[in-house]
Design a protein around this motif. Structure first.
Motif, PDB file in Angstrom:
ATOM      1  N   PRO A  73      30.925  18.560   0.891  1.00 51.63           N
ATOM      2  CA  PRO A  73      30.099  18.725  -0.312  1.00 51.63           C
ATOM      3  C   PRO A  73      29.660  20.173  -0.491  1.00 51.63           C
ATOM      4  CG  PRO A  73      29.411  16.783   0.903  1.00 51.63           C
ATOM      5  CD  PRO A  73      30.406  17.486   1.772  1.00 51.63           C
ATOM      6  N   MET A  74      29.649  20.630  -1.733  1.00 55.02           N
ATOM      7  CA  MET A  74      29.289  22.019  -2.039  1.00 55.02           C
ATOM      8  C   MET A  74      28.597  22.079  -3.391  1.00 55.02           C
ATOM      9  SD  MET A  74      33.160  23.447  -2.816  1.00 55.02           S
ATOM     10  CE  MET A  74      33.708  23.011  -1.164  1.00 55.02           C
ATOM     11  N   SER A  75      28.046  23.237  -3.695  1.00 57.09           N
ATOM     12  CA  SER A  75      27.302  23.417  -4.942  1.00 57.09           C
ATOM     13  C   SER A  75      28.238  23.453  -6.141  1.00 57.09           C
ATOM     14  CB  SER A  75      26.488  24.710  -4.881  1.00 57.09           C
ATOM     15  OG  SER A  75      27.354  25.834  -4.822  1.00 57.09           O
ATOM     16  N   LYS A  76      27.657  23.416  -7.322  1.00 56.85           N
ATOM     17  CA  LYS A  76      28.443  23.417  -8.543  1.00 56.85           C
ATOM     18  C   LYS A  76      29.237  24.704  -8.696  1.00 56.85           C
ATOM     19  CE  LYS A  76      27.958  22.640 -13.517  1.00 56.85           C
ATOM     20  NZ  LYS A  76      26.990  22.341 -14.620  1.00 56.85           N
ATOM     21  N   VAL A  77      28.624  25.846  -8.340  1.00 52.31           N
ATOM     22  CA  VAL A  77      29.318  27.133  -8.444  1.00 52.31           C
ATOM     23  C   VAL A  77      30.489  27.185  -7.466  1.00 52.31           C
ATOM     24  CG1 VAL A  77      29.062  29.623  -8.167  1.00 52.31           C
ATOM     25  CG2 VAL A  77      27.224  28.292  -9.222  1.00 52.31           C
ATOM     26  N   GLU A  78      30.268  26.701  -6.266  1.00 52.73           N
ATOM     27  CA  GLU A  78      31.344  26.709  -5.270  1.00 52.73           C
ATOM     28  C   GLU A  78      32.481  25.779  -5.680  1.00 52.73           C
ATOM     29  OE1 GLU A  78      28.675  27.712  -1.278  1.00 52.73           O
ATOM     30  OE2 GLU A  78      29.089  25.648  -1.844  1.00 52.73           O
ATOM     31  N   ARG A  79      32.149  24.618  -6.254  1.00 53.73           N
ATOM     32  CA  ARG A  79      33.204  23.710  -6.726  1.00 53.73           C
ATOM     33  C   ARG A  79      34.008  24.355  -7.851  1.00 53.73           C
ATOM     34  NH1 ARG A  79      28.947  19.958  -6.765  1.00 53.73           N
ATOM     35  NH2 ARG A  79      29.068  19.820  -9.055  1.00 53.73           N
ATOM     36  N   SER A  80      33.319  25.092  -8.707  1.00 54.60           N
ATOM     37  CA  SER A  80      34.020  25.774  -9.800  1.00 54.60           C
ATOM     38  C   SER A  80      35.003  26.810  -9.245  1.00 54.60           C
ATOM     39  CB  SER A  80      32.996  26.440 -10.721  1.00 54.60           C
ATOM     40  OG  SER A  80      33.644  27.159 -11.738  1.00 54.60           O
ATOM     41  N   ILE A  81      34.590  27.545  -8.236  1.00 56.69           N
ATOM     42  CA  ILE A  81      35.481  28.546  -7.625  1.00 56.69           C
ATOM     43  C   ILE A  81      36.679  27.854  -6.979  1.00 56.69           C
ATOM     44  CG2 ILE A  81      35.649  30.289  -5.800  1.00 56.69           C
ATOM     45  CD1 ILE A  81      32.708  30.969  -6.330  1.00 56.69           C
ATOM     46  N   LEU A  82      36.430  26.752  -6.274  1.00 57.23           N
ATOM     47  CA  LEU A  82      37.522  26.032  -5.602  1.00 57.23           C
ATOM     48  C   LEU A  82      38.505  25.464  -6.622  1.00 57.23           C
ATOM     49  CD1 LEU A  82      38.909  24.892  -3.153  1.00 57.23           C
ATOM     50  CD2 LEU A  82      37.241  23.030  -3.110  1.00 57.23           C
ATOM     51  N   HIS A  83      38.008  24.893  -7.713  1.00 60.47           N
ATOM     52  CA  HIS A  83      38.902  24.378  -8.759  1.00 60.47           C
ATOM     53  C   HIS A  83      39.791  25.497  -9.319  1.00 60.47           C
ATOM     54  CE1 HIS A  83      37.526  20.289  -8.909  1.00 60.47           C
ATOM     55  NE2 HIS A  83      36.274  20.623  -9.176  1.00 60.47           N
ATOM     56  N   PHE A  96      34.212  14.295  -6.856  1.00 61.62           N
ATOM     57  CA  PHE A  96      33.680  12.938  -6.719  1.00 61.62           C
ATOM     58  C   PHE A  96      32.280  13.022  -6.115  1.00 61.62           C
ATOM     59  CE2 PHE A  96      38.301  12.684  -6.130  1.00 61.62           C
ATOM     60  CZ  PHE A  96      38.635  11.861  -7.185  1.00 61.62           C
ATOM     61  N   GLY A  97      31.512  11.950  -6.317  1.00 63.42           N
ATOM     62  CA  GLY A  97      30.149  11.905  -5.779  1.00 63.42           C
ATOM     63  C   GLY A  97      29.151  11.569  -6.870  1.00 63.42           C
ATOM     64  N   ASP A  98      28.141  10.768  -6.523  1.00 62.45           N
ATOM     65  CA  ASP A  98      27.163  10.318  -7.504  1.00 62.45           C
ATOM     66  C   ASP A  98      26.136  11.392  -7.843  1.00 62.45           C
ATOM     67  OD1 ASP A  98      28.417   7.865  -7.594  1.00 62.45           O
ATOM     68  OD2 ASP A  98      27.148   7.004  -6.019  1.00 62.45           O
ATOM     69  N   ASP A  99      25.570  12.046  -6.842  1.00 66.81           N
ATOM     70  CA  ASP A  99      24.542  13.048  -7.091  1.00 66.81           C
ATOM     71  C   ASP A  99      25.064  14.434  -6.736  1.00 66.81           C
ATOM     72  OD1 ASP A  99      23.744  13.531  -4.080  1.00 66.81           O
ATOM     73  OD2 ASP A  99      23.657  11.356  -4.394  1.00 66.81           O
ATOM     74  N   GLU A 100      24.311  15.441  -7.151  1.00 64.37           N
ATOM     75  CA  GLU A 100      24.758  16.830  -6.999  1.00 64.37           C
ATOM     76  C   GLU A 100      24.888  17.234  -5.531  1.00 64.37           C
ATOM     77  OE1 GLU A 100      26.241  20.328  -8.298  1.00 64.37           O
ATOM     78  OE2 GLU A 100      25.735  18.570  -9.512  1.00 64.37           O
ATOM     79  N   ASP A 101      24.027  16.722  -4.687  1.00 64.94           N
ATOM     80  CA  ASP A 101      24.052  17.132  -3.279  1.00 64.94           C
ATOM     81  C   ASP A 101      25.262  16.567  -2.533  1.00 64.94           C
ATOM     82  OD1 ASP A 101      21.707  18.498  -3.693  1.00 64.94           O
ATOM     83  OD2 ASP A 101      20.429  16.815  -3.055  1.00 64.94           O
ATOM     84  N   SER A 102      25.812  15.459  -3.002  1.00 62.90           N
ATOM     85  CA  SER A 102      26.908  14.812  -2.269  1.00 62.90           C
ATOM     86  C   SER A 102      28.274  14.989  -2.935  1.00 62.90           C
ATOM     87  CB  SER A 102      26.616  13.313  -2.124  1.00 62.90           C
ATOM     88  OG  SER A 102      26.565  12.692  -3.399  1.00 62.90           O
ATOM     89  N   ARG A 103      28.352  15.713  -4.044  1.00 63.95           N
ATOM     90  CA  ARG A 103      29.636  15.873  -4.736  1.00 63.95           C
ATOM     91  C   ARG A 103      30.558  16.775  -3.923  1.00 63.95           C
ATOM     92  NH1 ARG A 103      30.372  13.835  -9.596  1.00 63.95           N
ATOM     93  NH2 ARG A 103      32.065  15.246 -10.126  1.00 63.95           N
ATOM     94  N   TYR A 104      31.821  16.358  -3.879  1.00 67.97           N
ATOM     95  CA  TYR A 104      32.828  17.084  -3.116  1.00 67.97           C
ATOM     96  C   TYR A 104      34.111  17.178  -3.925  1.00 67.97           C
ATOM     97  CZ  TYR A 104      34.615  12.400  -2.197  1.00 67.97           C
ATOM     98  OH  TYR A 104      35.103  11.130  -2.337  1.00 67.97           O
ATOM     99  N   VAL A 105      35.046  17.975  -3.444  1.00 70.84           N
ATOM    100  CA  VAL A 105      36.312  18.216  -4.132  1.00 70.84           C
ATOM    101  C   VAL A 105      37.451  17.692  -3.268  1.00 70.84           C
ATOM    102  CG1 VAL A 105      37.884  19.970  -5.055  1.00 70.84           C
ATOM    103  CG2 VAL A 105      35.417  20.232  -5.337  1.00 70.84           C
TER     104      VAL A 105
END
Length: 233
Positions: A73-83, A96-105
């Motif tokens: 799981p990572m932050s929204k900015v980090e997920r954007s960089i990974l995408h 995937f993930g229900d809440d912001e703290d648990s979302r992963y790529v």
């Protein structure tokens, strides 16, 4: 007098205290410098994170035994960089993930892109099992096929195993059971009179004369009951 001249020279050599405008300007310069420092630090961290993701994605591509890779799981900015890194590398990625703290790529190789069924499984927070999914798909197709066959056959006709007349023939007999099941006649003793017989064909005058006659008869009977009995000689 000499002491006053010395004090005056000291005061004149000292810098005057900063004015209100000078203090605000200095504070603004300090805040700007601190903000710039934080921006540079954030930019440096993003660059380092992107390099780390590029290295992990490159290793994933070179590993032929892997078809997908799940990141922590990572932050929204980090997920954007990974995408962005995944897109540049020619791969496919989903979050995937229900809440912001648990979302992963999760990253997939192009030739192993996930199906809608697999993506829905991840969205429910479950692990993907190809064999279990294949079995569910087979059972679903079988149920659908059976429903189509039943629709073609039409409604089911239920035939009883035995005739109820045979079941009670030892009590009422076969002939009586058959007649009771198919024949039903009205019993006139219970008031089942045809409607034609219920109509009164008398005139009003005839009906009134009959009512008066019944009334006179009833009065004479009552007078006869009230009369004293005759004495015997």
């Amino acid at each position: 007098m000499a002491e006053l001249d010395l004090l005056g020279s000291i005061l004149s050599s000292m810098e005057p205290p900063p004015s209100m405008g000078d203090r605000e300007a200095r504070r603004a310069r300090e805040q700007t410098a601190q903000l710039k420092k934080l921006q540079e630090q954030d930019k440096r961290q993003k660059v380092e994170f992107r390099k780390r993701m590029e290295k992990e994605v490159s290793g994933f591509i070179q590993d032929s035994s892997q078809t997908k890779k799940r990141f922590q799981p990572m932050s929204k900015v980090e997920r954007s960089i990974l995408h962005d890194v995944v897109e540049v590398a020619g791969l496919t990625s989903f979050s995937f993930g229900d809440d912001e703290d648990s979302r992963y790529v999760m990253v997939f190789k192009k030739e192993f892109a996930p199906s809608d069924e697999e993506l829905e499984t991840y969205r429910r927070g479950e692990e993907w099992d190809p064999q279990l999914a294949q079995e569910k798909r087979r059972l679903k197709e079988l149920a659908q096929k059976q429903a189509e066959e039943e629709a073609l056959r039409g409604p089911t006709v239920v035939n009883p195993n035995s005739d109820y007349k045979d079941k009670y023939s030892h009590l009422i007999g076969k002939v009586a059971a058959k007649d009771a099941a198919h024949t039903m006649e009205a019993n006139k003793a219970y008031g089942c009179v045809p409607a034609a017989n219920k109509r009164d064909t008398r005139s009003i005058e005839e009906a009134m004369n009959e009512i008066r006659a019944k009334k006179r008869l009833r009065q004479s009977e009552e007078e006869g009951r009230r009369a004293p009995p005759a004495k015997s000689s």
